[in-house]
Design a protein around this motif. Structure first.
Motif, PDB file in Angstrom:
ATOM      1  N   LYS A 197      15.443 -46.468 -17.957  1.00 34.56           N
ATOM      2  CA  LYS A 197      14.053 -46.323 -17.648  1.00 34.56           C
ATOM      3  C   LYS A 197      13.382 -47.570 -18.602  1.00 34.56           C
ATOM      4  O   LYS A 197      12.440 -47.932 -18.018  1.00 34.56           O
ATOM      5  CB  LYS A 197      13.571 -44.999 -18.282  1.00 34.56           C
ATOM      6  CG  LYS A 197      14.174 -44.006 -17.316  1.00 34.56           C
ATOM      7  CD  LYS A 197      13.391 -42.805 -17.640  1.00 34.56           C
ATOM      8  CE  LYS A 197      14.047 -41.909 -18.847  1.00 34.56           C
ATOM      9  NZ  LYS A 197      13.376 -40.537 -19.137  1.00 34.56           N
ATOM     10  N   GLY A 222      13.150 -39.818 -14.111  1.00 34.13           N
ATOM     11  CA  GLY A 222      12.784 -41.188 -13.995  1.00 34.13           C
ATOM     12  C   GLY A 222      11.542 -41.419 -14.542  1.00 34.13           C
ATOM     13  O   GLY A 222      11.251 -42.675 -14.614  1.00 34.13           O
ATOM     14  N   HIS A 223      10.985 -40.468 -15.242  1.00 36.27           N
ATOM     15  CA  HIS A 223       9.430 -40.632 -16.105  1.00 36.27           C
ATOM     16  C   HIS A 223       9.889 -41.086 -17.487  1.00 36.27           C
ATOM     17  O   HIS A 223      10.645 -40.502 -18.110  1.00 36.27           O
ATOM     18  CB  HIS A 223       8.932 -39.445 -15.935  1.00 36.27           C
ATOM     19  CG  HIS A 223       8.505 -38.916 -14.515  1.00 36.27           C
ATOM     20  ND1 HIS A 223       7.859 -39.649 -13.490  1.00 36.27           N
ATOM     21  CD2 HIS A 223       9.121 -37.789 -13.962  1.00 36.27           C
ATOM     22  CE1 HIS A 223       7.931 -38.762 -12.757  1.00 36.27           C
ATOM     23  NE2 HIS A 223       8.496 -37.650 -12.617  1.00 36.27           N
ATOM     24  N   ILE A 224       8.810 -42.215 -17.664  1.00 35.61           N
ATOM     25  CA  ILE A 224       8.661 -42.359 -19.166  1.00 35.61           C
ATOM     26  C   ILE A 224       7.140 -42.818 -19.568  1.00 35.61           C
ATOM     27  O   ILE A 224       6.778 -43.501 -18.701  1.00 35.61           O
ATOM     28  CB  ILE A 224       9.896 -43.724 -19.591  1.00 35.61           C
ATOM     29  CG1 ILE A 224       9.812 -44.074 -21.204  1.00 35.61           C
ATOM     30  CG2 ILE A 224       9.121 -44.997 -19.072  1.00 35.61           C
ATOM     31  CD1 ILE A 224      10.892 -44.792 -21.597  1.00 35.61           C
ATOM     32  N   THR A 262      20.606 -43.746 -19.781  1.00 31.79           N
ATOM     33  CA  THR A 262      19.728 -43.310 -18.936  1.00 31.79           C
ATOM     34  C   THR A 262      18.264 -43.854 -19.441  1.00 31.79           C
ATOM     35  O   THR A 262      17.107 -44.398 -18.614  1.00 31.79           O
ATOM     36  CB  THR A 262      19.438 -41.785 -18.254  1.00 31.79           C
ATOM     37  OG1 THR A 262      18.947 -41.186 -19.621  1.00 31.79           O
ATOM     38  CG2 THR A 262      20.553 -41.232 -17.940  1.00 31.79           C
ATOM     39  N   TRP A 283      13.358 -50.709 -16.425  1.00 32.45           N
ATOM     40  CA  TRP A 283      12.545 -50.474 -15.060  1.00 32.45           C
ATOM     41  C   TRP A 283      10.908 -50.691 -15.488  1.00 32.45           C
ATOM     42  O   TRP A 283      10.224 -51.493 -14.886  1.00 32.45           O
ATOM     43  CB  TRP A 283      12.791 -48.969 -14.504  1.00 32.45           C
ATOM     44  CG  TRP A 283      11.486 -48.502 -13.621  1.00 32.45           C
ATOM     45  CD1 TRP A 283      11.267 -49.103 -12.555  1.00 32.45           C
ATOM     46  CD2 TRP A 283      10.435 -47.686 -13.630  1.00 32.45           C
ATOM     47  NE1 TRP A 283      10.201 -48.550 -11.814  1.00 32.45           N
ATOM     48  CE2 TRP A 283       9.776 -47.631 -12.824  1.00 32.45           C
ATOM     49  CE3 TRP A 283      10.279 -46.663 -14.880  1.00 32.45           C
ATOM     50  CZ2 TRP A 283       8.628 -46.698 -12.578  1.00 32.45           C
ATOM     51  CZ3 TRP A 283       9.098 -45.973 -14.541  1.00 32.45           C
ATOM     52  CH2 TRP A 283       8.223 -45.942 -13.555  1.00 32.45           C
ATOM     53  N   SER A 284      10.709 -49.745 -16.716  1.00 28.20           N
ATOM     54  CA  SER A 284       9.291 -50.141 -17.127  1.00 28.20           C
ATOM     55  C   SER A 284       9.108 -51.427 -17.759  1.00 28.20           C
ATOM     56  O   SER A 284       7.845 -51.928 -17.695  1.00 28.20           O
ATOM     57  CB  SER A 284       8.914 -48.922 -18.251  1.00 28.20           C
ATOM     58  OG  SER A 284       9.772 -49.374 -19.354  1.00 28.20           O
ATOM     59  N   ASP A 334       9.939 -40.948 -24.723  1.00 24.99           N
ATOM     60  CA  ASP A 334      11.033 -40.161 -23.467  1.00 24.99           C
ATOM     61  C   ASP A 334      10.548 -38.726 -23.369  1.00 24.99           C
ATOM     62  O   ASP A 334      11.265 -37.765 -23.940  1.00 24.99           O
ATOM     63  CB  ASP A 334      12.094 -40.475 -23.672  1.00 24.99           C
ATOM     64  CG  ASP A 334      13.237 -39.813 -22.379  1.00 24.99           C
ATOM     65  OD1 ASP A 334      12.579 -40.004 -21.358  1.00 24.99           O
ATOM     66  OD2 ASP A 334      14.330 -39.601 -22.494  1.00 24.99           O
TER      67      ASP A 334
END
Length: 366
Positions: A33, A355-357, A29, A36-37, A349
């Motif tokens: 992330k 879903g946040h970083i 996970t 994605w970022s 993290d």
């Protein structure tokens, strides 16, 4: 247990869509992330350092906001609002277990028939949000609740009366302490800080202390220090290192706590945009400035960053702690346009299994 997919952890509700990658192990996970970022931060890939992961990716949340449904006959349901209903998540494995237990007992003990819409645990502070005008308390009906609270992690319970409760959870003015104290303490970087019922707090203070220490080590060029969105004053206390300091914060409650625990600093309430004249007056008094900025997910914005070329052209270094890569990428383009360069990007993290970083970006003037 930290390595297995979240969906296999006892207490995880399969229908709940709050978490990302529930069928993947924790480190997968994190990698998702980062991918994605990384799409937003591709231009600064060469400056990106290894991600700082949480030592506790399960059972870590003491900051919990739950929606509430209920009626006089069936009592209350606490949970996540999705598909136009509240989904119970009484044993969520991201929540610290003692808070899950306390919330479930609270649900059973509360007097029925009240327009309760949200329950908010802010570590040791509990807030109940009612969608109505203030009402008088029936002491006999609430006495079992008070007895229960003494056996929970909470040190205080506050009522928030918000007739418009919905997308905006809390009211601005109608808040009343009902039980205990409205001031608790949290430790970070070896120091204790007070906070109130709706002050913003981090979930992982081990990682946050690391990010603040990293910022403090980098922000060592300026003769004065600016803290933009200082919260309850943690970053201000750790980074300023005795220098003349101006700190800005939107939340009045957070600012009251910051003022009480950081001596010798100047504080202003408001947004950076609204306080730019006072920030410029402060900056003009010094040869050089270091800046720590920790904005909302909307970022700092072009209008503010452009002042680093004009009114704030004596800023030497910036440490930017971002909670959204899209606004961060837009802001980094603006910082580079006014003469700054990225030194390093450090992913953190802070919110495992979600879903946040966060990204800590260190910048210096060319």
């Amino acid at each position: 247990m930290n390595g297995e997919p979240l969906i296999q952890v006892p207490g995880c509700v399969s229908a709940c869509r709050a978490c990302k990658g529930k069928s993947a192990p924790y480190f997968e996970t994190v990698e998702a992330k980062l991918r994605w970022s990384g799409r937003y931060l591709e231009n600064w890939r060469e400056f990106t350092r290894p991600v700082q992961v949480s030592h506790k990716p399960l059972y870590y949340r003491e900051r919990i906001l739950l929606h509430v449904e209920g009626d006089a006959d069936c009592g209350y349901c606490f949970g996540l609002y999705q598909d136009e209903a509240v989904l119970p998540i009484p044993e969520c494995p991201l929540h610290e277990p003692s808070y899950n237990q306390a919330l479930e007992r609270l649900r059973l003990y509360l007097p029925r028939g009240l327009p309760l819409r949200f329950v908010h645990s802010n570590r040791q502070q509990l807030t109940l949000v009612f969608k109505c005008a203030p009402f008088e308390l029936d002491g006999d009906a609430w006495r079992p609740v008070f007895d229960l609270l003494a056996q929970t992690p909470w040190q205080g319970m506050t009522f928030d009366f918000n007739p418009a409760a919905g997308r905006r959870v809390f009211s601005a003015k109608t808040r009343r302490l009902i039980w205990g104290t409205d001031q608790s303490q949290v430790k970070c970087a070896g120091q204790s800080f007070t906070y109130g019922p709706v002050c913003f707090l981090q979930n992982d203070y081990t990682l946050y202390a690391s990010a603040i220490a990293q910022s403090a080590a980098f922000l060592n060029q300026g003769t004065a220090y600016l803290d933009l969105y200082c919260g309850i004053g943690m970053s201000t206390a750790v980074i300023r290192s005795g220098r003349p300091t101006l700190a800005v914060e939107v939340s009045g409650e957070s600012l009251r706590h910051a003022r009480g625990q950081v001596e010798g600093a100047e504080f202003l309430q408001g947004t950076i945009e609204n306080r730019l004249p006072q920030i410029k007056q402060f900056a003009d008094r010094f040869e050089s400035l270091d800046v720590f900025v920790n904005p909302s997910r909307l970022g700092v914005g072009r209008a503010v960053i452009r002042t680093f070329e004009t009114d704030l052209n004596n800023v030497a270094r910036v440490a930017y702690l971002s909670c959204h890569p899209r606004s961060l990428s837009e802001d980094l383009v603006e910082f580079e346009a006014v003469g700054f360069q990225v030194v390093s990007v450090w992913p953190y993290d802070f919110f495992p299994r979600t879903g946040h970083i966060e990204q800590l970006v260190l910048l210096e003037r060319k």
